[in-house]
Scaffold this motif. Structure first.
Motif, PDB file in Angstrom:
ATOM      1  N   ILE A   1      -3.840  -9.163  11.281  1.00  0.00           N
ATOM      2  CA  ILE A   1      -3.295  -8.255  10.452  1.00  0.00           C
ATOM      3  C   ILE A   1      -1.919  -7.784  11.276  1.00  0.00           C
ATOM      4  CG2 ILE A   1      -3.379  -5.671   9.554  1.00  0.00           C
ATOM      5  CD1 ILE A   1      -6.840  -6.129   9.812  1.00  0.00           C
ATOM      6  N   THR A   2      -0.918  -7.354  10.137  1.00  0.00           N
ATOM      7  CA  THR A   2       0.289  -7.040  10.594  1.00  0.00           C
ATOM      8  C   THR A   2       0.633  -5.806   9.928  1.00  0.00           C
ATOM      9  OG1 THR A   2       1.175  -9.184  11.490  1.00  0.00           O
ATOM     10  CG2 THR A   2       2.818  -7.457  10.968  1.00  0.00           C
ATOM     11  N   LEU A   3       0.908  -4.692  10.407  1.00  0.00           N
ATOM     12  CA  LEU A   3       1.349  -3.544   9.509  1.00  0.00           C
ATOM     13  C   LEU A   3       2.791  -3.688   9.490  1.00  0.00           C
ATOM     14  CD1 LEU A   3       1.180  -0.651   8.295  1.00  0.00           C
ATOM     15  CD2 LEU A   3       1.014   0.175  10.737  1.00  0.00           C
ATOM     16  N   LEU A   4       3.483  -3.683   8.400  1.00  0.00           N
ATOM     17  CA  LEU A   4       5.048  -3.432   8.099  1.00  0.00           C
ATOM     18  C   LEU A   4       5.206  -2.213   7.382  1.00  0.00           C
ATOM     19  CD1 LEU A   4       5.197  -7.115   6.413  1.00  0.00           C
ATOM     20  CD2 LEU A   4       5.582  -6.456   8.846  1.00  0.00           C
TER      21      LEU A   4
ATOM     22  N   TYR B   1     -12.777 -18.588   4.382  1.00  0.00           N
ATOM     23  CA  TYR B   1     -11.596 -19.340   4.800  1.00  0.00           C
ATOM     24  C   TYR B   1     -10.898 -18.451   5.954  1.00  0.00           C
ATOM     25  CZ  TYR B   1      -7.612 -22.249   4.727  1.00  0.00           C
ATOM     26  OH  TYR B   1      -6.566 -23.206   4.896  1.00  0.00           O
ATOM     27  N   SER B   2     -10.868 -18.769   7.296  1.00  0.00           N
ATOM     28  CA  SER B   2     -10.358 -17.909   8.272  1.00  0.00           C
ATOM     29  C   SER B   2      -9.054 -18.070   8.571  1.00  0.00           C
ATOM     30  CB  SER B   2     -11.512 -18.245   9.305  1.00  0.00           C
ATOM     31  OG  SER B   2     -11.355 -19.493   9.994  1.00  0.00           O
ATOM     32  N   ASP B   3      -8.475 -19.062   8.037  1.00  0.00           N
ATOM     33  CA  ASP B   3      -6.907 -19.561   8.413  1.00  0.00           C
ATOM     34  C   ASP B   3      -5.999 -18.899   7.642  1.00  0.00           C
ATOM     35  OD1 ASP B   3      -4.660 -20.524   9.610  1.00  0.00           O
ATOM     36  OD2 ASP B   3      -4.753 -22.390   8.903  1.00  0.00           O
ATOM     37  N   LEU B   4      -6.059 -17.452   7.758  1.00  0.00           N
ATOM     38  CA  LEU B   4      -5.094 -16.464   7.089  1.00  0.00           C
ATOM     39  C   LEU B   4      -4.528 -15.271   7.868  1.00  0.00           C
ATOM     40  CD1 LEU B   4      -7.094 -13.854   6.621  1.00  0.00           C
ATOM     41  CD2 LEU B   4      -8.051 -15.418   4.882  1.00  0.00           C
ATOM     42  N   GLU B   5      -3.458 -14.814   7.488  1.00  0.00           N
ATOM     43  CA  GLU B   5      -2.809 -13.662   7.925  1.00  0.00           C
ATOM     44  C   GLU B   5      -2.671 -12.569   7.065  1.00  0.00           C
ATOM     45  OE1 GLU B   5       1.250 -14.675   9.272  1.00  0.00           O
ATOM     46  OE2 GLU B   5       1.708 -14.800   7.119  1.00  0.00           O
ATOM     47  N   MET B   6      -2.701 -11.274   7.515  1.00  0.00           N
ATOM     48  CA  MET B   6      -2.576 -10.304   6.392  1.00  0.00           C
ATOM     49  C   MET B   6      -1.355  -9.678   6.697  1.00  0.00           C
ATOM     50  SD  MET B   6      -6.611  -9.192   6.666  1.00  0.00           S
ATOM     51  CE  MET B   6      -6.870 -10.193   7.791  1.00  0.00           C
ATOM     52  N   GLN B   7      -0.469  -9.752   5.876  1.00  0.00           N
ATOM     53  CA  GLN B   7       0.795  -8.483   5.799  1.00  0.00           C
ATOM     54  C   GLN B   7       0.472  -7.300   4.938  1.00  0.00           C
ATOM     55  OE1 GLN B   7       3.131  -9.735   7.812  1.00  0.00           O
ATOM     56  NE2 GLN B   7       2.534 -11.641   8.240  1.00  0.00           N
ATOM     57  N   VAL B   8       0.011  -6.199   5.646  1.00  0.00           N
ATOM     58  CA  VAL B   8       0.111  -5.073   4.833  1.00  0.00           C
ATOM     59  C   VAL B   8       1.168  -4.409   4.962  1.00  0.00           C
ATOM     60  CG1 VAL B   8      -1.359  -3.021   4.883  1.00  0.00           C
ATOM     61  CG2 VAL B   8      -2.237  -5.128   5.763  1.00  0.00           C
ATOM     62  N   VAL B   9       1.851  -3.761   3.901  1.00  0.00           N
ATOM     63  CA  VAL B   9       3.280  -3.064   3.799  1.00  0.00           C
ATOM     64  C   VAL B   9       2.937  -1.776   3.424  1.00  0.00           C
ATOM     65  CG1 VAL B   9       5.461  -3.242   2.682  1.00  0.00           C
ATOM     66  CG2 VAL B   9       4.169  -5.471   2.895  1.00  0.00           C
ATOM     67  N   ASP B  10       2.994  -0.955   4.250  1.00  0.00           N
ATOM     68  CA  ASP B  10       3.021   0.532   3.987  1.00  0.00           C
ATOM     69  C   ASP B  10       4.426   0.982   3.608  1.00  0.00           C
ATOM     70  OD1 ASP B  10       2.252   3.073   4.266  1.00  0.00           O
ATOM     71  OD2 ASP B  10       3.650   3.604   5.777  1.00  0.00           O
TER      72      ASP B  10
ATOM     73  N   GLU C   1      -2.990   8.913   5.261  1.00  0.00           N
ATOM     74  CA  GLU C   1      -3.242   8.105   6.538  1.00  0.00           C
ATOM     75  C   GLU C   1      -3.375   6.610   6.615  1.00  0.00           C
ATOM     76  OE1 GLU C   1      -4.033   9.700   9.466  1.00  0.00           O
ATOM     77  OE2 GLU C   1      -3.220  11.312   8.477  1.00  0.00           O
ATOM     78  N   THR C   2      -2.862   6.079   5.305  1.00  0.00           N
ATOM     79  CA  THR C   2      -2.799   4.734   5.321  1.00  0.00           C
ATOM     80  C   THR C   2      -2.334   3.759   6.399  1.00  0.00           C
ATOM     81  OG1 THR C   2      -2.392   4.901   2.823  1.00  0.00           O
ATOM     82  CG2 THR C   2      -1.883   2.830   3.829  1.00  0.00           C
ATOM     83  N   ALA C   3      -1.088   4.133   6.816  1.00  0.00           N
ATOM     84  CA  ALA C   3      -0.757   3.226   8.244  1.00  0.00           C
ATOM     85  C   ALA C   3      -1.654   3.400   9.412  1.00  0.00           C
ATOM     86  CB  ALA C   3       0.744   3.695   8.561  1.00  0.00           C
ATOM     87  N   ALA C   4      -1.977   4.681   9.637  1.00  0.00           N
ATOM     88  CA  ALA C   4      -2.909   4.799  10.606  1.00  0.00           C
ATOM     89  C   ALA C   4      -4.206   3.952  10.549  1.00  0.00           C
ATOM     90  CB  ALA C   4      -3.483   6.311  10.847  1.00  0.00           C
ATOM     91  N   ILE C   5      -4.754   3.733   9.361  1.00  0.00           N
ATOM     92  CA  ILE C   5      -5.839   3.227   9.168  1.00  0.00           C
ATOM     93  C   ILE C   5      -5.658   1.538   9.381  1.00  0.00           C
ATOM     94  CG2 ILE C   5      -7.502   2.307   7.389  1.00  0.00           C
ATOM     95  CD1 ILE C   5      -7.472   5.304   6.154  1.00  0.00           C
ATOM     96  N   VAL C   6      -4.450   1.285   8.900  1.00  0.00           N
ATOM     97  CA  VAL C   6      -4.264  -0.231   9.085  1.00  0.00           C
ATOM     98  C   VAL C   6      -3.939  -0.602  10.548  1.00  0.00           C
ATOM     99  CG1 VAL C   6      -2.538  -2.034   8.430  1.00  0.00           C
ATOM    100  CG2 VAL C   6      -3.261  -0.350   6.508  1.00  0.00           C
ATOM    101  N   GLN C   7      -3.112   0.416  11.277  1.00  0.00           N
ATOM    102  CA  GLN C   7      -2.869  -0.056  12.665  1.00  0.00           C
ATOM    103  C   GLN C   7      -4.310  -0.014  13.339  1.00  0.00           C
ATOM    104  OE1 GLN C   7       0.029  -0.599  14.009  1.00  0.00           O
ATOM    105  NE2 GLN C   7      -1.093  -0.971  15.916  1.00  0.00           N
TER     106      GLN C   7
ATOM    107  N   ALA D   1       0.916  -1.096   0.086  1.00  0.00           N
ATOM    108  CA  ALA D   1       0.079   0.024  -0.129  1.00  0.00           C
ATOM    109  C   ALA D   1       0.894   1.230   0.195  1.00  0.00           C
ATOM    110  CB  ALA D   1      -1.116   0.000   1.263  1.00  0.00           C
ATOM    111  N   TYR D   2       0.516   2.098  -0.897  1.00  0.00           N
ATOM    112  CA  TYR D   2       1.299   3.490  -0.944  1.00  0.00           C
ATOM    113  C   TYR D   2       0.281   4.338  -1.250  1.00  0.00           C
ATOM    114  CZ  TYR D   2       4.143   7.465  -2.179  1.00  0.00           C
ATOM    115  OH  TYR D   2       4.469   8.755  -2.762  1.00  0.00           O
ATOM    116  N   ASN D   3      -0.027   5.213   0.047  1.00  0.00           N
ATOM    117  CA  ASN D   3      -1.127   6.344  -0.262  1.00  0.00           C
ATOM    118  C   ASN D   3      -2.575   5.713  -0.639  1.00  0.00           C
ATOM    119  OD1 ASN D   3       0.891   8.401   0.819  1.00  0.00           O
ATOM    120  ND2 ASN D   3       1.236   9.176  -1.579  1.00  0.00           N
ATOM    121  N   GLU D   4      -2.894   4.910  -0.028  1.00  0.00           N
ATOM    122  CA  GLU D   4      -4.085   4.177  -0.384  1.00  0.00           C
ATOM    123  C   GLU D   4      -5.269   4.198   0.701  1.00  0.00           C
ATOM    124  OE1 GLU D   4      -4.816   2.755  -3.020  1.00  0.00           O
ATOM    125  OE2 GLU D   4      -3.065   2.324  -4.162  1.00  0.00           O
ATOM    126  N   ALA D   5      -5.208   5.376   1.427  1.00  0.00           N
ATOM    127  CA  ALA D   5      -6.077   5.913   2.456  1.00  0.00           C
ATOM    128  C   ALA D   5      -7.540   5.475   1.936  1.00  0.00           C
ATOM    129  CB  ALA D   5      -5.921   7.099   2.989  1.00  0.00           C
ATOM    130  N   ALA D   6      -7.822   5.839   0.749  1.00  0.00           N
ATOM    131  CA  ALA D   6      -9.198   5.945   0.323  1.00  0.00           C
ATOM    132  C   ALA D   6      -9.809   4.475   0.166  1.00  0.00           C
ATOM    133  CB  ALA D   6      -9.375   6.825  -1.129  1.00  0.00           C
TER     134      ALA D   6
END
Length: 396
Positions: A79-82, A49-58, A64-70, A30-35
């Protein structure tokens, strides 16, 4: 939340880890994807399917992308914010993959959406088909800024050894694949050198081709991915797309001199036709016309047939008479797929009658061009013969 680079032990090149069995690692650069980022993450969180993890790379966002993900990470522990300095889409994807812990990798762009059953249905295919299948894809629809369906991205039914089919056309969108982790690690992730060579954009095509050299593909024939069309997006940068395409295909041509020149002429004709029509549709006739002329020289029959059909289709869609006929055919505009919210439509229903980019004779010819698998495929893999692949392609 991680703010530093991945440890050396987690580097993709040479890293060999099976990952946790059954866990799907979703990679969201994600790069400037706050919208759009919250809608994208919500579509992943809502997977059946619930056995998943989300690696969100700012990737060095300034909005405000990082703040939304956090905020979302505090609600959902999956969810993990990287965070990393800006390095581009491929750099962010590889960064996320290096931190992933799952047996499977599923990329999705930060403005796209998944149908709730996407991963569940792909996992069923993975488990039924076995280890020789390295990638399972699905069909996709184009959507607008408000998540409304614009059109179906031409569905193809390619299974098995799809290498030559991918040369003709990259038939799966970037958020469509579910890939075995070991496939990604064998490749070292997505090729980050294309950008440094001035050829960014076609990393997905190169990645898919490299997986197809080693493993079979399979699919869920449903529209489970929504790909957002936005002005200024990378997918609409036709100049960059053409430069990148030429670099990737030239590498394929060099690596496989046994493939006939005719196959590459067809592929070049398709690419020039698509980009030429894109320019012309945007009113850039001086740029689009030379590309259409190239396509006509490279592949006259397909260019005339498909180019003419596309022009008439555009005129039909824009005409009041066409809208009236469509409304009556579907019992009123409210019952059509087009212009409805992506999540409100049945993923098995087509927007209209699908038309294959090439005729059956050409597809059968391409299917017969069998490329030997790379030596590093898993022992015991069920390599498909040209006859098997041809049988799959003839389903179109």
């Amino acid at each position: 939340m991680s703010t530093g680079p991945p440890a050396a032990a987690r580097a993709l090149a040479g890293h060999d880890s099976a990952g946790r069995a059954g866990l799907v690692s979703v990679i969201i650069p994600a790069y400037n994807e706050a919208a759009t980022i919250e809608r994208t993450i919500s579509s992943v969180r809502n997977q059946t399917y619930s056995d998943l993890e989300m690696q969100v790379v700012d990737d060095g966002s300034t909005d405000e992308t990082a703040a939304i993900v956090q905020r979302l990470a505090e609600i959902d522990h999956r969810i993990t914010l990287l965070r990393k300095p800006n390095g581009g889409l491929v750099s962010a994807r590889n960064y996320g993959i290096a931190h992933a812990g799952g047996e499977f990798i599923a990329p999705i762009d930060a403005d796209d959406l998944w149908h709730p059953d996407k991963i569940k249905k792909q996992m069923v295919v993975m488990r039924v088909r076995g280890d020789h299948v390295g990638l399972v894809y699905c069909w996709s629809r184009a959507i607008d800024e408000r998540d409304r369906v614009l059109f179906d991205i031409t569905p193809c039914i390619f299974r098995g050894n799809v290498y030559t089919a991918l040369i003709l056309r990259n038939f799966l969108s970037s958020g469509a694949p579910l890939v075995r982790r070991r496939c990604v690690e064998e490749l070292g992730g997505y090729d980050a050198t294309l950008s440094s060579r001035g050829a960014a954009c076609c990393e997905d095509l190169k990645f898919n081709l490299e997986v197809a050299e080693r493993y079979d593909f399979d699919l869920v024939p449903e529209f489970l991915l929504a790909h957002r069309i936005r002005a200024g997006s990378m997918s609409t940068d036709s100049d960059a797309m053409l430069r990148s395409y030429e670099v990737v295909i030239e590498e394929v041509r060099t690596r496989h001199p046994e493939l006939p020149a005719r196959l590459f002429r067809w592929a070049d004709g398709h690419q020039h036709l698509e980009l030429g029509l894109t320019y012309v549709a945007g009113g850039q006739w001086s740029t689009g016309a030379p590309l259409l002329l190239k396509a006509l020289v490279e592949d006259p029959p397909a260019t005339i047939r498909r180019g003419t059909r596309r022009v008439f289709a555009r005129l039909w869609r824009s005409s009041g008479f066409g809208a009236l006929v469509r409304a009556r055919r579907h019992g009123g505009a409210g019952n059509t797929v087009v212009n409805r919210n992506f999540f409100e439509v049945d993923p098995t229903i087509l927007c209209g009658r699908p038309r294959a980019p090439w005729n059956r004779k050409r597809l059968a010819h391409a299917a017969a061009l069998f490329v030997e698998r790379r030596a590093d495929v898993p022992s015991g893999a069920d390599h498909h013969s040209p006859e098997d692949v041809g049988a799959d392609i003839r389903q179109i």
